[in-house]
Design an enzyme around this catalytic site. Structure first.
Site, mmCIF file in Angstrom:
data_model
loop_
_atom_site.group_PDB
_atom_site.id
_atom_site.type_symbol
_atom_site.label_atom_id
_atom_site.label_comp_id
_atom_site.label_asym_id
_atom_site.label_seq_id
_atom_site.Cartn_x
_atom_site.Cartn_y
_atom_site.Cartn_z
ATOM 1 N N ASP A 36 0.783 -1.240 0.000
ATOM 2 C CA ASP A 36 0.000 0.000 0.000
ATOM 3 C C ASP A 36 0.812 1.286 0.000
ATOM 4 O O ASP A 36 0.248 2.371 0.112
ATOM 5 C CB ASP A 36 -0.976 0.038 1.196
ATOM 6 C CG ASP A 36 -2.050 -1.015 1.086
ATOM 7 O OD1 ASP A 36 -2.270 -1.500 -0.042
ATOM 8 O OD2 ASP A 36 -2.654 -1.359 2.109
ATOM 9 N N HIS A 240 30.476 5.019 -5.674
ATOM 10 C CA HIS A 240 29.035 5.233 -5.457
ATOM 11 C C HIS A 240 28.632 4.885 -4.026
ATOM 12 O O HIS A 240 27.588 4.276 -3.788
ATOM 13 C CB HIS A 240 28.219 4.424 -6.475
ATOM 14 C CG HIS A 240 28.266 5.002 -7.849
ATOM 15 N ND1 HIS A 240 27.804 4.357 -8.968
ATOM 16 C CD2 HIS A 240 28.734 6.198 -8.300
ATOM 17 C CE1 HIS A 240 27.992 5.121 -10.042
ATOM 18 N NE2 HIS A 240 28.559 6.234 -9.650
ATOM 19 N N ASP A 257 28.979 14.326 -2.565
ATOM 20 C CA ASP A 257 28.466 14.454 -3.934
ATOM 21 C C ASP A 257 26.952 14.528 -3.786
ATOM 22 O O ASP A 257 26.294 13.519 -3.513
ATOM 23 C CB ASP A 257 28.911 13.228 -4.746
ATOM 24 C CG ASP A 257 28.479 13.297 -6.203
ATOM 25 O OD1 ASP A 257 27.595 14.103 -6.541
ATOM 26 O OD2 ASP A 257 29.028 12.513 -7.009
ATOM 27 N N ASP A 268 24.410 18.678 -9.768
ATOM 28 C CA ASP A 268 25.289 17.542 -9.434
ATOM 29 C C ASP A 268 26.647 18.117 -9.034
ATOM 30 O O ASP A 268 27.464 18.432 -9.901
ATOM 31 C CB ASP A 268 25.393 16.639 -10.678
ATOM 32 C CG ASP A 268 26.220 15.390 -10.430
ATOM 33 O OD1 ASP A 268 26.588 15.133 -9.278
ATOM 34 O OD2 ASP A 268 26.501 14.674 -11.423
ATOM 35 N N HIS A 347 37.399 6.954 -13.504
ATOM 36 C CA HIS A 347 36.116 7.272 -14.149
ATOM 37 C C HIS A 347 36.298 8.386 -15.169
ATOM 38 O O HIS A 347 37.355 9.007 -15.247
ATOM 39 C CB HIS A 347 35.045 7.639 -13.100
ATOM 40 C CG HIS A 347 35.411 8.784 -12.207
ATOM 41 N ND1 HIS A 347 35.365 10.097 -12.620
ATOM 42 C CD2 HIS A 347 35.824 8.821 -10.914
ATOM 43 C CE1 HIS A 347 35.710 10.881 -11.612
ATOM 44 N NE2 HIS A 347 36.011 10.138 -10.563
ATOM 45 N N HIS A 351 29.671 14.110 -17.862
ATOM 46 C CA HIS A 351 28.453 13.551 -18.457
ATOM 47 C C HIS A 351 27.492 14.699 -18.679
ATOM 48 O O HIS A 351 27.600 15.749 -18.036
ATOM 49 C CB HIS A 351 27.834 12.461 -17.560
ATOM 50 C CG HIS A 351 27.555 12.895 -16.146
ATOM 51 N ND1 HIS A 351 26.439 13.631 -15.803
ATOM 52 C CD2 HIS A 351 28.241 12.711 -14.995
ATOM 53 C CE1 HIS A 351 26.454 13.856 -14.490
ATOM 54 N NE2 HIS A 351 27.551 13.322 -13.975
ATOM 55 N N HIS A 358 22.465 11.832 -15.146
ATOM 56 C CA HIS A 358 23.265 11.394 -16.291
ATOM 57 C C HIS A 358 22.336 11.542 -17.482
ATOM 58 O O HIS A 358 21.607 10.624 -17.844
ATOM 59 C CB HIS A 358 23.734 9.945 -16.132
ATOM 60 C CG HIS A 358 24.731 9.785 -15.016
ATOM 61 N ND1 HIS A 358 25.225 8.581 -14.614
ATOM 62 C CD2 HIS A 358 25.338 10.705 -14.212
ATOM 63 C CE1 HIS A 358 26.088 8.758 -13.613
ATOM 64 N NE2 HIS A 358 26.153 10.044 -13.354
ATOM 65 N N GLU A 387 34.232 16.657 -13.489
ATOM 66 C CA GLU A 387 34.400 16.040 -12.180
ATOM 67 C C GLU A 387 35.557 15.044 -12.102
ATOM 68 O O GLU A 387 35.344 13.854 -11.872
ATOM 69 C CB GLU A 387 33.089 15.337 -11.773
ATOM 70 C CG GLU A 387 32.495 14.423 -12.848
ATOM 71 C CD GLU A 387 31.260 13.689 -12.343
ATOM 72 O OE1 GLU A 387 31.326 13.096 -11.255
ATOM 73 O OE2 GLU A 387 30.232 13.709 -13.051
ATOM 74 N N TYR A 391 41.675 8.759 -6.166
ATOM 75 C CA TYR A 391 41.247 7.873 -5.072
ATOM 76 C C TYR A 391 42.384 6.903 -4.767
ATOM 77 O O TYR A 391 42.768 6.110 -5.638
ATOM 78 C CB TYR A 391 39.984 7.112 -5.490
ATOM 79 C CG TYR A 391 38.935 8.015 -6.133
ATOM 80 C CD1 TYR A 391 37.969 8.664 -5.372
ATOM 81 C CD2 TYR A 391 38.963 8.254 -7.514
ATOM 82 C CE1 TYR A 391 37.041 9.509 -5.970
ATOM 83 C CE2 TYR A 391 38.034 9.100 -8.115
ATOM 84 C CZ TYR A 391 37.082 9.729 -7.340
ATOM 85 O OH TYR A 391 36.173 10.570 -7.935
ATOM 86 N N ARG A 408 37.174 14.192 -5.086
ATOM 87 C CA ARG A 408 36.543 14.542 -6.367
ATOM 88 C C ARG A 408 36.048 15.979 -6.242
ATOM 89 O O ARG A 408 35.593 16.391 -5.164
ATOM 90 C CB ARG A 408 35.375 13.582 -6.683
ATOM 91 C CG ARG A 408 34.646 13.919 -7.969
ATOM 92 C CD ARG A 408 33.756 12.776 -8.503
ATOM 93 N NE ARG A 408 32.652 12.418 -7.647
ATOM 94 C CZ ARG A 408 32.614 11.351 -6.864
ATOM 95 N NH1 ARG A 408 33.638 10.516 -6.817
ATOM 96 N NH2 ARG A 408 31.566 11.101 -6.109
ATOM 97 N N GLU A 410 33.494 18.498 -8.419
ATOM 98 C CA GLU A 410 32.537 18.420 -9.536
ATOM 99 C C GLU A 410 31.728 19.700 -9.638
ATOM 100 O O GLU A 410 31.130 20.154 -8.656
ATOM 101 C CB GLU A 410 31.570 17.243 -9.301
ATOM 102 C CG GLU A 410 30.463 17.165 -10.337
ATOM 103 C CD GLU A 410 29.615 15.911 -10.207
ATOM 104 O OE1 GLU A 410 29.476 15.382 -9.082
ATOM 105 O OE2 GLU A 410 29.084 15.460 -11.239
HETATM 106 N N1 GLY Z 1 26.416 12.078 -8.725
HETATM 107 C C1 GLY Z 1 26.679 11.191 -9.775
HETATM 108 C C2 GLY Z 1 27.740 11.663 -10.636
HETATM 109 O O1 GLY Z 1 28.503 12.521 -10.249
HETATM 110 O O2 GLY Z 1 27.874 11.269 -11.760
HETATM 111 MN MN MN Z 2 28.033 13.841 -8.708
HETATM 112 MN MN MN Z 3 28.273 13.765 -12.012
#
Ligand code: GLY
Ligand code: MN
Ligand code: MN
Length: 443
Positions: A36, A240, A257, A268, A347, A351, A358, A387, A391, A408, A410
């Protein structure tokens, strides 16, 4: 709000671009959390982009041709349901407010859709999103698409993927979209500043997360754009990380983040800073490398440059910086060719950003015959993130003083006619500015 006119213009533009045929776009379904109880409903981004209509169980038909028209099927008015779940527009009010040429109850779709679709197959195309083609029809409300066409057999090549046209449109932001994205970035930047102000050793990561969500909502953004990452110490090396349940330790860094969603549009932003307010020397060394990589990368965001130019610039800075610190122990060329930097920067740098964090939009140009495909070129009014990160896992084969450092930085960047604008520039990132803000708020 004049955005209803903007939604209407998008439908018209889509019809003009298609030239002929019919596009069928369905909203997402509600999803159950447990008995529910549903998760908060969020519209499918394509559906939202073309309508702004906020209810599930809704389908749009856009008929292209000499007399283009947009038709909405939605839930019928139902006062007994409204007692439980709130206002339902119903077709009449929906057509008026959301500027559809026609609107009908979803209960009539099996009767009306065949009339709309009559004659389209096998002569003309039906445009669908990948999730709603007859062979991959995940969405209940148009499960009958094949029957509505009157065809017994699926004529697959008559079903054309609509996402290609829509992604091209969504990737170039209108002034109205840019204005919302600027506000979304301002709210997220403010939340980061607040988080910096209240950070101190002994708090749990989720307590900082809670304050960030509070700032989003206080300032008008009802939802985060994605699960916030609040990662103290080596938790930042899990890209993540969303558990957010560890204690913040004196001497560690904190990577946050977090971005909000405003009128559907994501921000972001990532910032990394010392929990006790003062960078140690090894932390500062790595931080300055990532900051310099990020600034170089941002400087490459300009119309005509390739999508991977910022990434290439970031890699160069990170390789040179990590060689100087003897964290990478090979020559520049060897590190580059063997991609040894990927142990620490694994990475991509960017994006697209928009209704989805994304966001849709292609990253490579369609190659001409015989040509290899190349990264797409930036265009005025694209929005992307920049970004880079670094690490260093505990027990890595590097000097111990660097173990567990995860950084990071960003930002959200709009491509302008002459270069770029950093939408998230309100969030501090220089070492001195961060050290001034951290722990400065009394709760
Ligand atoms: N927060 C997800 C990314 O930075 O792509
Ligand atoms: Mn991010
Ligand atoms: Mn991002």
């Amino acid at each position: 709000m004049d955005t209803y006119i903007e939604f209407q213009k998008r439908r018209k533009k889509l019809a003009d671009t298609l030239g002929e045929g019919i596009a069928v776009i369905s909203n997402s379904d509600e999803s159950s959390r447990n008995r529910d109880c549903n998760y908060p409903f969020r519209s499918d981004s394509y559906f939202h982009y073309l309508s702004g209509f906020p209810e599930p169980e809704a389908v749009i038909f856009i008929v292209a041709g000499d007399q283009p028209r947009a038709i909405l099927f939605c839930k019928p008015k139902d006062t007994s349901k409204e007692i439980w779940n709130g206002y339902i527009y119903g077709p009449e009010e929906a057509a008026k407010q959301f500027l559809f040429d026609e609107a009908y109850s979803l209960e009539e779709i099996n009767k009306i859709a065949p009339k709309i679709l009559k004659g389209y197959i096998p002569n003309k195309s039906i445009y669908c999103l990948p999730s709603t083609t007859p062979s991959n029809c995940a969405i209940k409300s148009i499960a009958n698409l094949q029957n509505w066409t009157g065809q017994k057999k699926v004529v697959e090549d008559k079903y054309v993927d609509l996402s290609k046209v829509l992604d091209g449109m969504r990737c170039l932001k209108s002034q109205g979209e840019v204005n919302i994205m600027q506000k979304s970035a301002n709210i997220a930047a403010q939340a980061h500043i607040y988080a910096m102000g209240i950070t101190k050793p002994g708090k749990f990561e989720y307590q900082i997360e809670g304050e960030i969500l509070n700032q989003f909502m206080k300032n008008g953004a009802r939802y985060p754009a994605y699960s916030s990452i609040v990662a103290g110490g080596h938790n930042a090396c899990t890209l993540h990380y969303v558990s957010n349940n560890s204690l913040l330790k004196d001497g560690d860094l904190l990577l946050i983040d977090a971005g909000c969603e405003l009128e559907g549009y994501a921000s972001d932003i990532t910032r990394t800073y010392p929990i006790n307010g003062k960078f140690t020397s090894p932390q500062k060394d790595i931080y300055q490398i990532v900051l310099s990589a990020q600034k170089k990368a941002i400087s490459k965001v300009t119309p005509g440059n390739y999508f991977d130019d910022p990434h290439k610039a970031a890699i160069e800075e990170i390789i040179n910086g990590l060689i100087d610190l003897k964290i990478l122990k090979a020559s520049h060329d060897e590190v580059f060719e063997k991609e040894l930097y990927k142990e620490f920067f694994m990475h991509r740098t960017s994006h697209w950003l928009g209704l989805d964090v994304h966001d849709t939009g292609k990253y490579f140009d369609n190659p001409l015959d015989g040509e290899a495909s190349r990264p797409i070129k930036f265009k005025d009014s694209n929005v992307l993130t920049v970004e880079p990160g670094c690490y260093i896992k505990p027990n890595s084969n590097v000097p111990e003083e660097f173990w567990g450092i995860g950084i990071r930085i960003e930002d959200d960047v709009l491509v302008t006619s002459s270069g770029n604008k950093v939408l998230s520039s309100n969030a501090p990132k220089e070492v001195e500015d961060l050290e001034d803000v951290i722990g400065s708020l009394n709760e």
